[in-house]
Motif scaffolding. Structure first.
Motif: not given
Ligand code: FAD
Length: 476
Positions: A180-202
């Protein structure tokens, strides 16, 4: 129901996002119940707050780690001291374990947390999970730290006790999570709102399993020609383990021993030894940072405080964007922007160009790399920038100014690397690839290159800028 007091330990994951060869996790695993946690600390990091590309890596690395722990990784963000206050109130914690970090801001934070926990009677156990030799084990006979790499590595490291052998993943009796206390990984603002990392992800696949695969493939294909091959950016002769080592998805001990198992006495001996010495440079950077806490912001050689650096935002912009008109420099800067990585040889070329030909402060380079590099590491980055600038310990002499034309000809003679990142020059013959402004008009015309239109003229003249740099150096 509250778990039994004597049974819970916390392992605090930080720069050790792995299960294998993790001494702190193995300590924590002596308890019946283990609560593994990660805390995103943007509260204490200040100027050392992770850059955008590192945050992308961290997100993916945590995702992979959580999966390996069957989801039992509790994630928080904010001030770790408050997170511990919360956890101590909620659970009966017996022991808190972590692997030591060596960045100054982390050291001072950890000290506070340790005394807070100990004041409550909670045992704190810290271990070495990220260095082969810790800074206090590699001092000179007079107990001062080394400032020159070769004696540091040969006299201190290689003559000290051998690094710890890697240990296996512990058997966990029970992993628990703070659901109940742990944050969701998607909620701690690690990823930017704009996906500029497509090539990096590849290109990049973070995580412990990927780190092992990278090591294996390097040992199979890369290490056999490492000593020479590591200089050529288009060859796949380097390990690309740096982000994995930085985030601790693999331990240096694992890399150290695995590479030595590669027939150290056979024909590959020189290559293996050279590779090990690069791990030694990593140790040296950590040593420098540990004993010089202002390494990321202050010249180690104080005479550089009077260096007449220029301010020129247009030149800085062109350097960052790979628009200097020097193809090997631009290729490196565009590789960095697109992939989050830059080959070491090219890091040295672009670094020398920034601080010597453009005469811009190394700090600008350090900051840009910090934001863009997938392996951005406070110790390695600041030590390397000071090395390039000549202001560091055991630095490259200031008068050693890399010539981007001859460096290109020597280390990218077939132009594969440069053409990959500067496609507008793809039809320029090798003879003029690194100095297109010297090419006859008809050759440029045939290659579809219009200087000043689709590829820039050189931002500075090489000879003049070199002269200016040497005069600046003489002035201090
Ligand atoms: C201006 C500049 C900035 C740099 N910034 C960083 C940084 O932020 N993070 C980083 O990890 N490295 C940095 N380096 C060092 C080096 O370029 C990278 O470690 C290397 O290119 C990573 O690629 P690799 O893993 O394939 O290296 P390999 O050649 O396979 O080497 C194996 C490992 O040894 C270590 N290593 C290799 N070279 C060095 C070195 N010169 N100094 C310290 N450790 C080294 C790294 O951990 C690397 O992963 C920088 C170098 C320069 C010139």
């Amino acid at each position: 129901m509250r778990p039994n007091k004597t049974e819970i330990s916390i392992h605090w994951f930080r720069q050790d996002l792995r299960l294998k060869d993790n001494p702190s996790l193995s300590n924590a695993a002596k308890y019946k119940k283990i609560l593994p946690i990660y805390i995103l600390d943007d509260y204490n990091s200040k100027d050392c707050k992770m850059g955008s590309v590192s945050r992308w890596w961290l997100y993916n690395s945590l995702r992979s780690l959580k999966k390996k722990l069957n989801n039992n990784l509790s994630i928080y963000d904010g001030n770790p001291l408050e997170v511990f206050q919360y956890l101590i109130n909620k659970y009966d914690i017996q022991e808190v374990c972590w692997n030591r970090c060596y960045e100054p801001w982390r050291i001072s934070r950890d000290k506070k947390i340790k005394s807070f926990l100990e004041s409550l009677g909670i045992k704190v156990v810290t271990t070495n999970g990220s260095l082969l030799w810790e800074p206090w084990d590699t001092k000179k006979d007079d107990l001062t730290p080394y400032r020159v790499f070769t004696p540091f590595y040969k006299r201190a490291c290689l003559k000290s006790e051998s690094p710890r052998f890697p240990i296996v993943t512990p058997d966990f009796q029970e992993l628990i999570s703070d659901t109940d206390g742990s944050r969701n990984l998607d909620d701690i603002k690690l990823l930017p709102s704009h996906n500029w990392y497509q090539e990096i992800e590849y290109i990049w696949k973070p995580g412990e399993d990927q780190a092992s695969m990278k090591l294996t493939s390097f040992l199979e294909d890369g290490i056999s020609d490492y000593k020479e091959g590591r200089n050529f950016p288009s060859k796949k002769k380097v390990s690309q383990l740096s982000p994995y080592l930085h985030f601790g998805e693999i331990s240096p001990n694992e890399v150290w021993y695995a590479s030595q198992s590669k027939n150290i006495e056979g024909p590959e001996e020189e290559n293996v030894k050279h590779f090990l010495s690069e791990l030694g440079w990593r140790e040296f950077s950590y040593n420098l940072l540990y004993y010089n806490q202002d390494l990321p912001i202050s010249n180690l050689q104080k005479k550089f405080d009077n260096f007449p650096w220029q301010e020129n935002s247009e030149h800085l912009y062109k350097w960052k964007r790979g628009l200097t008109g020097y193809p090997i420099v631009d290729a490196g800067m565009r590789e960095l922007w697109r992939t989050g990585y830059m080959h070491n040889r090219v890091r040295m070329i672009v670094g020398s160009f920034l601080v010597k030909n453009l005469l811009l402060h190394w700090k600008h380079g350090e900051r840009w790399f910090w934001d863009c590099l997938i392996d951005a590491d406070l110790a390695n980055n600041s030590a390397s920038w000071q090395w390039i600038a000549g202001s560091g310990a055991d630095a490259a002499p200031y008068y050693r100014i890399f010539n981007p034309i001859t460096q290109g000809i020597k280390f990218d003679s077939d132009g594969i690397y440069t053409r990959k990142y500067i496609p507008e020059l793809k039809n320029v013959p090798n003879k003029y690839l690194f100095n297109p402004w010297e090419a006859p008009k008809e050759i440029l015309h045939e290659a579809n290159v219009q200087l000043g239109v689709n590829y820039p003229y050189p931002v500075v003249d090489l000879r003049d800028s070199r002269e200016r740099a040497l005069n600046a150096f003489k002035s201090i």
